[in-house]
Design a protein around this motif. Structure first.
Motif, PDB file in Angstrom:
ATOM      1  N   SER A  88       0.831  -1.210   0.000  1.00 17.84           N
ATOM      2  CA  SER A  88       0.000   0.000   0.000  1.00 17.84           C
ATOM      3  C   SER A  88       0.866   1.262   0.000  1.00 17.84           C
ATOM      4  O   SER A  88       0.421   2.318  -0.426  1.00 17.84           O
ATOM      5  CB  SER A  88      -0.961   0.002   1.183  1.00 17.84           C
ATOM      6  N   LEU A  89       2.096   1.150   0.478  1.00 28.24           N
ATOM      7  CA  LEU A  89       3.005   2.294   0.452  1.00 28.24           C
ATOM      8  C   LEU A  89       3.765   2.379  -0.866  1.00 28.24           C
ATOM      9  O   LEU A  89       4.021   3.465  -1.365  1.00 28.24           O
ATOM     10  CB  LEU A  89       4.015   2.187   1.602  1.00 28.24           C
ATOM     11  N   THR A  90       4.128   1.228  -1.433  1.00 25.70           N
ATOM     12  CA  THR A  90       4.981   1.252  -2.627  1.00 25.70           C
ATOM     13  C   THR A  90       4.216   1.412  -3.930  1.00 25.70           C
ATOM     14  O   THR A  90       4.683   2.093  -4.831  1.00 25.70           O
ATOM     15  CB  THR A  90       5.837  -0.035  -2.719  1.00 25.70           C
ATOM     16  N   LYS A 118       3.430   5.017  -4.909  1.00 23.17           N
ATOM     17  CA  LYS A 118       4.695   5.684  -5.247  1.00 23.17           C
ATOM     18  C   LYS A 118       5.109   5.297  -6.665  1.00 23.17           C
ATOM     19  O   LYS A 118       5.518   6.135  -7.458  1.00 23.17           O
ATOM     20  CB  LYS A 118       5.765   5.269  -4.229  1.00 23.17           C
TER      21      LYS A 118
END
Length: 79
Positions: free
Chosen positions: A45-47, A50
């Motif tokens: 969910s973070l990568t 991005k």
């Protein structure tokens, strides 16, 4: 031109993907089934956003390059 890119913008998403693919987890799936999957999901969910942002920036840059290439190069000087 060459796409101006900070290496950290590519390294971080790649590390995130490698972490998810890797059999080594901070919280192993077999020990804590639900939480073991959660750490992978948290990393994804973070990568992923991005990575998508970087792809968008690249596509925008690429479109700008094509636009610059189609500008008038050979023009007649009219006095």
């Amino acid at each position: 031109g060459i796409y101006p890119m900070k290496s950290i913008d590519i390294i971080l998403p790649l590390l995130g993907i490698l972490y998810v693919i890797s059999p080594i987890d901070l919280l192993p799936e077999f020990a804590i089934p639900v939480l073991g999957v959660m750490d992978d999901l948290a990393v994804l969910s973070l990568t992923i956003p991005k990575l998508i942002k970087e792809v968008d920036k690249f596509l925008l840059w690429e479109a700008e390059q094509k636009y610059k290439a189609t500008q008038v190069i050979d023009a007649e000087i009219v006095k």
